[in-house]
Design an enzyme around this catalytic site. Structure first.
Site, PDB file in Angstrom:
ATOM      1  N   ALA A   1       0.186   4.744  -9.300  1.00 45.36           N
ATOM      2  CA  ALA A   1      -1.030   4.407  -8.532  1.00 45.36           C
ATOM      3  C   ALA A   1      -1.702   5.677  -8.034  1.00 45.36           C
ATOM      4  CB  ALA A   1      -0.673   3.506  -7.357  1.00 45.36           C
ATOM      5  N   GLY A   2      -3.001   5.722  -8.159  1.00 45.82           N
ATOM      6  CA  GLY A   2      -3.737   6.897  -7.685  1.00 45.82           C
ATOM      7  C   GLY A   2      -5.203   6.554  -7.531  1.00 45.82           C
TER       8      GLY A   2
ATOM      9  N   SER B   1      -2.377  14.613 -13.567  1.00 44.82           N
ATOM     10  CA  SER B   1      -3.638  14.634 -14.303  1.00 44.82           C
ATOM     11  C   SER B   1      -3.896  16.046 -14.820  1.00 44.82           C
ATOM     12  CB  SER B   1      -4.783  14.229 -13.366  1.00 44.82           C
ATOM     13  OG  SER B   1      -6.034  14.482 -13.976  1.00 44.82           O
TER      14      SER B   1
ATOM     15  N   ASP C   1       0.873  -1.180   0.000  1.00 50.56           N
ATOM     16  CA  ASP C   1       0.000   0.000   0.000  1.00 50.56           C
ATOM     17  C   ASP C   1       0.912   1.234   0.000  1.00 50.56           C
ATOM     18  OD1 ASP C   1      -1.694   2.098   0.524  1.00 50.56           O
ATOM     19  OD2 ASP C   1      -2.731   1.121   2.192  1.00 50.56           O
TER      20      ASP C   1
ATOM     21  N   TYR D   1      -9.450  15.439  -5.526  1.00 53.82           N
ATOM     22  CA  TYR D   1      -8.568  14.773  -6.496  1.00 53.82           C
ATOM     23  C   TYR D   1      -7.735  15.815  -7.253  1.00 53.82           C
ATOM     24  CZ  TYR D   1      -7.120  12.211 -10.671  1.00 53.82           C
ATOM     25  OH  TYR D   1      -6.377  11.646 -11.689  1.00 53.82           O
TER      26      TYR D   1
END
Ligand SMILES: NC(=O)c1ccc[n+]([C@@H]2O[C@H](COP(=O)([O-])OP(=O)(O)OC[C@H]3O[C@@H](n4cnc5c(N)ncnc54)[C@H](OP(=O)(O)O)[C@@H]3O)[C@@H](O)[C@H]2O)c1
Length: 242
Positions: A91-92, A142, A63, A155
């Site tokens: 990972a997100g 992003s 994790d 986010y």
């Protein structure tokens, strides 16, 4: 462009979506791969399907939102292969929800997975990369970081913070031959989202990027000229797919 043959590449969130696409594309370059995610079955399935000798692929369940998880990923790579040339923080998590409905646990999950994990990575990996003479850290951000996205406030904020943290750290380590890059895709055709949150309405997105398009961009960054530093890359789809 540099060859990735024998380079040690670590990819987090490699069990599906963009991370799996990066692993599949990078495998054609004959690297040594370390693939990480929390759940083993999909990760192992992907590792077994790659066109690479088994001894060139390591799988680690961890994790990344916990310091111990990130430490385990990095330690596995050094134990198996002795170095890390390229670390891809892919990972997100994120899900759509009006801000007043988002509970603190969800806020923490998004920030810890998308931002704190990269701090853990920097803290653990930079001293090691300095010692080995350099490396690359590619952070998947992003386009949501660049303008407000209704119902994705936390986010978007996590990715905006990731961008400025990466830029800052990039300046700290450039003289140590360590390149930090953010790759910011627009909406991409994966199962990204959470059963706990409302899915983004698909009508808000005209065309999505394919996983392959994002993976090819990551490969281009990984193979960049050794004397240059690609620091930020945005990728958007064309209005119509050809
Ligand atoms: N899809 C998009 O529209 C889009 C657009 C721009 C940017 N991005 C970014 O691209 C990255 C990948 O997105 P995606 O669409 O490929 O997501 P995805 O399909 O949901 O895959 C996420 C991956 O991350 C792993 N993961 C999640 N939480 C983790 C944790 N705490 N520790 C370790 N692994 C964890 C998942 O595996 P486990 O569940 O087994 O842990 C899975 O392998 C993310 O950073 C995302 O923000 C996505």
């Amino acid at each position: 462009m540099q060859s990735l043959s024998d380079k040690v590449v670590v990819i987090t969130g490699a069990s599906r979506g963009i991370g799996a696409g990066i692993a599949e594309l990078f495998a054609s370059e004959n690297p040594r791969l370390v693939l990480a995610a929390r759940k083993k079955p999909d990760l192992q399935k992907l590792a077994d399907s790659l066109d690479l000798p088994k001894k060139q692929v390591a799988v680690v369940t961890a994790d990344i939102s916990k310091a111990a998880g990130m430490r385990r990923i990095i330690a596995t790579a050094y134990r198996k292969f002795g170095r890390i040339d390229i670390f891809i923080n892919n990972a997100g998590v994120g899900f759509a929800k009006p801000i007043h409905e988002m509970i603190e646990k969800e806020y923490d999950l998004i920030l810890d997975t998308n931002l704190k994990s990269v701090y853990f990575c920097f803290r653990e990996l930079i001293p090691k990369m300095k010692k080995q003479g350099g490396g690359q850290i590619i952070n998947i951000s992003s386009m949501a970081a660049k303008q407000g996205v209704p119902n994705m406030a936390v986010y978007a904020a996590s990715k905006a913070a990731l961008n400025i943290m990466s830029d800052s750290v990039g300046g700290e380590v450039r003289n140590d031959n360590i390149k930090v890059c953010t790759l910011s895709p627009a909406s991409t055709d994966t199962g990204f989202g959470s059963p706990g949150g409302r899915k983004r309405p698909s009508s808000s997105v005209v065309t999505k990027l394919t996983i392959r398009e994002v993976a090819e961009t990551a490969l281009h960054i990984a193979k960049q000229n050794p004397n240059a530093w690609i620091s930020n890359v945005d990728i958007r789809p064309l209005a119509k797919k050809r």
